[in-house]
Design a protein around this motif. Structure first.
Motif, PDB file in Angstrom:
ATOM      1  N   VAL A  84       0.741  -1.247   0.130  1.00 32.02           N
ATOM      2  CA  VAL A  84       0.011  -0.039  -0.086  1.00 32.02           C
ATOM      3  C   VAL A  84       0.902   1.233  -0.044  1.00 32.02           C
ATOM      4  CG1 VAL A  84      -0.348  -0.064   2.438  1.00 32.02           C
ATOM      5  CG2 VAL A  84      -2.039   1.022   1.007  1.00 32.02           C
ATOM      6  N   THR A  85       2.184   1.150   0.422  1.00 32.60           N
ATOM      7  CA  THR A  85       2.960   2.294   0.542  1.00 32.60           C
ATOM      8  C   THR A  85       3.449   2.742  -0.773  1.00 32.60           C
ATOM      9  OG1 THR A  85       4.837   0.997   1.291  1.00 32.60           O
ATOM     10  CG2 THR A  85       3.647   2.103   3.006  1.00 32.60           C
ATOM     11  N   PHE A  86       3.158   2.021  -1.775  1.00 32.90           N
ATOM     12  CA  PHE A  86       3.824   2.109  -3.137  1.00 32.90           C
ATOM     13  C   PHE A  86       2.817   2.863  -4.033  1.00 32.90           C
ATOM     14  CE2 PHE A  86       6.675  -1.270  -1.515  1.00 32.90           C
ATOM     15  CZ  PHE A  86       8.000  -0.709  -1.832  1.00 32.90           C
ATOM     16  N   ILE A  87       1.542   2.966  -3.627  1.00 31.52           N
ATOM     17  CA  ILE A  87       0.664   3.493  -4.564  1.00 31.52           C
ATOM     18  C   ILE A  87       0.974   4.745  -5.227  1.00 31.52           C
ATOM     19  CG2 ILE A  87      -1.276   1.936  -3.652  1.00 31.52           C
ATOM     20  CD1 ILE A  87      -2.333   4.679  -2.417  1.00 31.52           C
ATOM     21  N   ASP A  88       1.490   5.685  -4.539  1.00 31.64           N
ATOM     22  CA  ASP A  88       1.702   7.085  -5.185  1.00 31.64           C
ATOM     23  C   ASP A  88       2.874   7.167  -6.166  1.00 31.64           C
ATOM     24  OD1 ASP A  88      -0.463   8.401  -3.989  1.00 31.64           O
ATOM     25  OD2 ASP A  88       0.387   8.789  -2.191  1.00 31.64           O
ATOM     26  N   LYS A  89       3.876   6.240  -6.067  1.00 30.03           N
ATOM     27  CA  LYS A  89       4.999   6.192  -6.876  1.00 30.03           C
ATOM     28  C   LYS A  89       5.115   5.044  -7.904  1.00 30.03           C
ATOM     29  CE  LYS A  89       8.359   7.802  -3.401  1.00 30.03           C
ATOM     30  NZ  LYS A  89       8.885   7.174  -2.082  1.00 30.03           N
ATOM     31  N   TYR A  90       4.014   4.203  -7.847  1.00 25.26           N
ATOM     32  CA  TYR A  90       4.091   3.244  -8.725  1.00 25.26           C
ATOM     33  C   TYR A  90       2.715   2.826  -9.551  1.00 25.26           C
ATOM     34  CZ  TYR A  90       8.935   2.046  -7.582  1.00 25.26           C
ATOM     35  OH  TYR A  90      10.326   2.095  -7.347  1.00 25.26           O
ATOM     36  N   PRO A  91       2.785   2.373 -10.766  1.00 23.00           N
ATOM     37  CA  PRO A  91       1.436   2.362 -11.238  1.00 23.00           C
ATOM     38  C   PRO A  91       0.844   0.980 -10.771  1.00 23.00           C
ATOM     39  CG  PRO A  91       3.008   1.770 -12.660  1.00 23.00           C
ATOM     40  CD  PRO A  91       3.857   2.203 -11.486  1.00 23.00           C
ATOM     41  N   ILE A  92       0.336   0.762  -9.650  1.00 27.57           N
ATOM     42  CA  ILE A  92      -0.062  -0.513  -8.781  1.00 27.57           C
ATOM     43  C   ILE A  92      -1.553  -0.191  -8.444  1.00 27.57           C
ATOM     44  CG2 ILE A  92       0.788   0.543  -6.622  1.00 27.57           C
ATOM     45  CD1 ILE A  92       1.541  -2.530  -6.115  1.00 27.57           C
ATOM     46  N   PHE A  93      -2.251  -1.490  -8.620  1.00 22.90           N
ATOM     47  CA  PHE A  93      -3.455  -1.276  -8.063  1.00 22.90           C
ATOM     48  C   PHE A  93      -3.587  -2.637  -7.191  1.00 22.90           C
ATOM     49  CE2 PHE A  93      -8.231  -3.013  -8.290  1.00 22.90           C
ATOM     50  CZ  PHE A  93      -8.646  -2.080  -7.680  1.00 22.90           C
ATOM     51  N   ILE A  94      -4.123  -2.353  -5.670  1.00 21.82           N
ATOM     52  CA  ILE A  94      -4.176  -3.378  -5.120  1.00 21.82           C
ATOM     53  C   ILE A  94      -5.570  -3.807  -4.570  1.00 21.82           C
ATOM     54  CG2 ILE A  94      -3.434  -3.976  -2.501  1.00 21.82           C
ATOM     55  CD1 ILE A  94      -1.098  -1.836  -2.788  1.00 21.82           C
ATOM     56  N   LEU A  95      -5.698  -5.235  -4.620  1.00 24.02           N
ATOM     57  CA  LEU A  95      -7.022  -5.650  -4.392  1.00 24.02           C
ATOM     58  C   LEU A  95      -6.903  -6.409  -2.869  1.00 24.02           C
ATOM     59  CD1 LEU A  95      -9.635  -6.292  -5.742  1.00 24.02           C
ATOM     60  CD2 LEU A  95      -8.718  -8.519  -6.329  1.00 24.02           C
ATOM     61  N   ARG A  96      -7.982  -6.032  -2.111  1.00 27.64           N
ATOM     62  CA  ARG A  96      -8.200  -6.506  -1.059  1.00 27.64           C
ATOM     63  C   ARG A  96      -9.617  -7.058  -0.793  1.00 27.64           C
ATOM     64  NH1 ARG A  96      -5.334  -3.790   3.114  1.00 27.64           N
ATOM     65  NH2 ARG A  96      -3.257  -3.494   2.399  1.00 27.64           N
ATOM     66  N   SER A  97      -9.772  -7.800   0.151  1.00 30.80           N
ATOM     67  CA  SER A  97     -11.067  -8.633   0.641  1.00 30.80           C
ATOM     68  C   SER A  97     -11.569  -8.473   2.138  1.00 30.80           C
ATOM     69  CB  SER A  97     -11.001 -10.075   0.317  1.00 30.80           C
ATOM     70  OG  SER A  97     -12.142 -10.944   0.668  1.00 30.80           O
ATOM     71  N   MET A  98     -12.522  -8.195   2.256  1.00 32.61           N
ATOM     72  CA  MET A  98     -13.026  -8.227   3.762  1.00 32.61           C
ATOM     73  C   MET A  98     -13.838  -9.416   3.989  1.00 32.61           C
ATOM     74  SD  MET A  98     -13.743  -4.206   4.592  1.00 32.61           S
ATOM     75  CE  MET A  98     -13.765  -4.375   6.332  1.00 32.61           C
ATOM     76  N   THR A  99     -14.021 -10.163   2.954  1.00 38.14           N
ATOM     77  CA  THR A  99     -14.944 -11.339   2.938  1.00 38.14           C
ATOM     78  C   THR A  99     -14.087 -12.569   3.696  1.00 38.14           C
ATOM     79  OG1 THR A  99     -15.817 -10.933   0.888  1.00 38.14           O
ATOM     80  CG2 THR A  99     -15.307 -13.081   1.287  1.00 38.14           C
ATOM     81  N   LYS A 100     -12.834 -12.687   3.354  1.00 36.26           N
ATOM     82  CA  LYS A 100     -12.092 -13.751   3.803  1.00 36.26           C
ATOM     83  C   LYS A 100     -11.600 -13.525   5.465  1.00 36.26           C
ATOM     84  CE  LYS A 100     -10.833 -14.340  -0.994  1.00 36.26           C
ATOM     85  NZ  LYS A 100     -11.684 -13.432  -1.509  1.00 36.26           N
TER      86      LYS A 100
END
Lengths: 349, 349
Positions: free
Chosen positions: A189-205
């Motif tokens: 998550v700390t990389f989202i401003d510097k890199y073209p990254i999309f992080i998927l999270r689940s609250m289901t599991k």
């Protein structure tokens, strides 16, 4: 469409379902009350894009609301990402969850695989991966971290090399962290401003609520805006949205979950390794990958189901075959039943 | 994305929300119990494509399960249909719900309008429509029946002409029947085998459960198969799916609802017609379209909100403008409050 998602056969109430990777405790007890209190609200539309829940979640994660998007489970966001980016070429680190491939395939993308090596315990050889990227030049790399079904967590240092490479190529990295809450590992998550990254999270599991559908995605405000532009309205139901705040308060629940998961994984690993016909891959997450050294798992699955135990065979994962199966880590008594059944079945053969 | 879907301001618990077209009674009382009994099931994944619920619903409607598809609300199916068919050119009968246009626009379709005439009470002139189709040659015609927000129901005889025309053109007809349960009118369901029609239905509106998201679509097995091929997994939550059977048993609830809606619509029409500055369109459905003869509704909306009443202004509907508003039909006491407030505000002007 995926044919999995748990046992739905006739013996629904008797079968121990090891095929789905859900919190072994279930959901926090007092969530019952929250849901009961909120039933009356189903007479209203949910907020179109879950604004209030998004703000709560963003605050909890020290993000701006513009860096976060809510989803009807994580799966909505896999498809939404694929549709937003519409990449020409996608490289998927395999074996992994097969919805990524389906989502990108529906957009007509050229799909390529980077298949991790069983002889390296399915760990990523980062130099090989970078070489593959240099050859293929994908617009998107897909990584599940920790990975379903291998349990492999790829360290930040390695992923950093991948991030640099994809930034150079003006591409995107799609990282599924749906199981990260079951580890003590670092998020990207700390990389989202510097890199073209999309992080998927689940609250289901982690919160044991797959029936209610609740996921989210994190990325730069730019990426999230791209997704929001084409997001469909009212996809999250009001109960899911109303659970966000009360669930985030359950910190002890997660600590307790992970104590149990760790302890039970150690138990399962040590017991299953005693079975000579079985190969066991013990790494991160609330599940484990196993392999029958010299036979097809179909028969094992059948024999286990006779004993009211259901496992996930892995013949449909790229890079695996019909000798693999995945099992969730459940409560001690349940795990014992599985160990006993496996010992009886596999040692009698 | 749509900005509507009800009042979400600070006075959420005080405001009478006439902006959403939901059953005025709310949901059937004993649904509380069903939900409470089923809360434990949120620990399981819902069925991937709602197989069991689909079978129940199909049986209820005397259809084969292959002629039906479940949706996360009706809205999922609008987008899914647009994505499956990917028509080159779409003709939308306007003014109508604006998600149809967004869904087809996201697929890059050329969107054309057939705008019904206020001077004809927004009824469809079928000869004009057929002429327009002959000129434009759309691949899909979109019709909401009864139509939101005009309340106009287009008779089977007229629609039949449209169906024949679109069959000749090898096109599709998308008919949204989300509000048909609030009428005593005929559905187009009997035409699905002979014509290239897709019928959208909502369980959200008639059963008062918009928060829980439940819709479905009906069409030939061919059309439904096309949609299923690209449908995303696990979009319907387990509570929604589990409510299908108990809701379908509530026949008295629907009869009772429609008695109230009819009676209240008569009351509202006759009272509102007494207000000289107001033009009232009374037709089908649990809502009514109104028009201020000589002013902008923005000020009216503001004044009503001061009195804790919220209406849906219609400036964003194609073919309407800032003199129109839509109001749901609610319970008698609530409707009285609206009538009184409108009389005070509009007659003092």
């Amino acid at each position: 469409m995926n044919k999995h998602g748990g046992y739905f056969g006739e013996k629904k109430d008797e079968v121990l379902d090891f095929s789905i990777n859900i919190n072994p405790i279930g959901f926090p007890n007092d969530i019952y009350e929250v849901i009961m209190r909120n039933i009356k609200n189903i007479v209203r539309y949910p907020e179109i894009n879950g604004k209030t829940a998004r703000e709560i979640l963003a605050k909890h994660l020290s993000l701006a609301p513009e860096q976060l998007i809510m989803g009807n489970g994580a799966s909505e966001l896999i498809y939404l990402f694929a549709r937003s980016i519409k990449p020409e070429r996608v490289l998927i680190v395999q074996p992994t969850f097969n919805e990524y491939e389906r989502a990108f395939r529906l957009e007509g993308c050229d799909i390529q695989y980077f298949i991790t090596d069983k002889n390296n315990d399915f760990k990523i050889d980062i130099n090989k991966l970078i070489n593959t990227i240099d050859t293929i030049k994908p617009n998107v790399v897909v990584l599940c971290n920790p990975n379903n079904p291998t349990g492999i967590y790829t360290d930040i240092e390695k992923v950093h090399i991948l991030l640099d490479k994809m930034k150079d190529l003006s591409g995107h990295i799609f990282v599924d962290e749906s199981f990260i809450d079951f580890t003590f590992k670092k998020s990207l998550v700390t990389f989202i401003d510097k890199y073209p990254i999309f992080i998927l999270r689940s609250m289901t599991k982690i919160y044991g609520i797959p029936g209610i559908r609740l996921g989210y995605g994190i990325g730069s405000a730019n990426i999230i805006e791209m997704l929001n532009k084409i997001k469909e309205p009212w996809t999250m139901n009001s109960m899911a949205l109303e659970l966000v705040q009360p669930l985030l308060e359950k910190k002890d629940f997660i600590v307790n979950t992970n104590k149990i998961v760790q302890k039970e994984k150690e138990y399962l690993c040590s017991e299953l390794k005693k079975i000579s016909s079985l190969e066991v891959f013990c790494d991160q997450g609330n599940f484990m990958l196993c392999r029958l050294k010299s036979s097809d798992v179909k028969l094992l699955k059948k024999k286990l189901l006779k004993r009211n135990i259901y496992i996930r065979t892995c013949e449909d994962f790229i890079g695996l075959d019909n000798s693999y199966f995945r099992m969730a880590i459940k409560l001690h008594e349940e795990n014992e039943k599985l160990v006993d059944a496996l010992k009886i079945i596999l040692e009698e053969e």
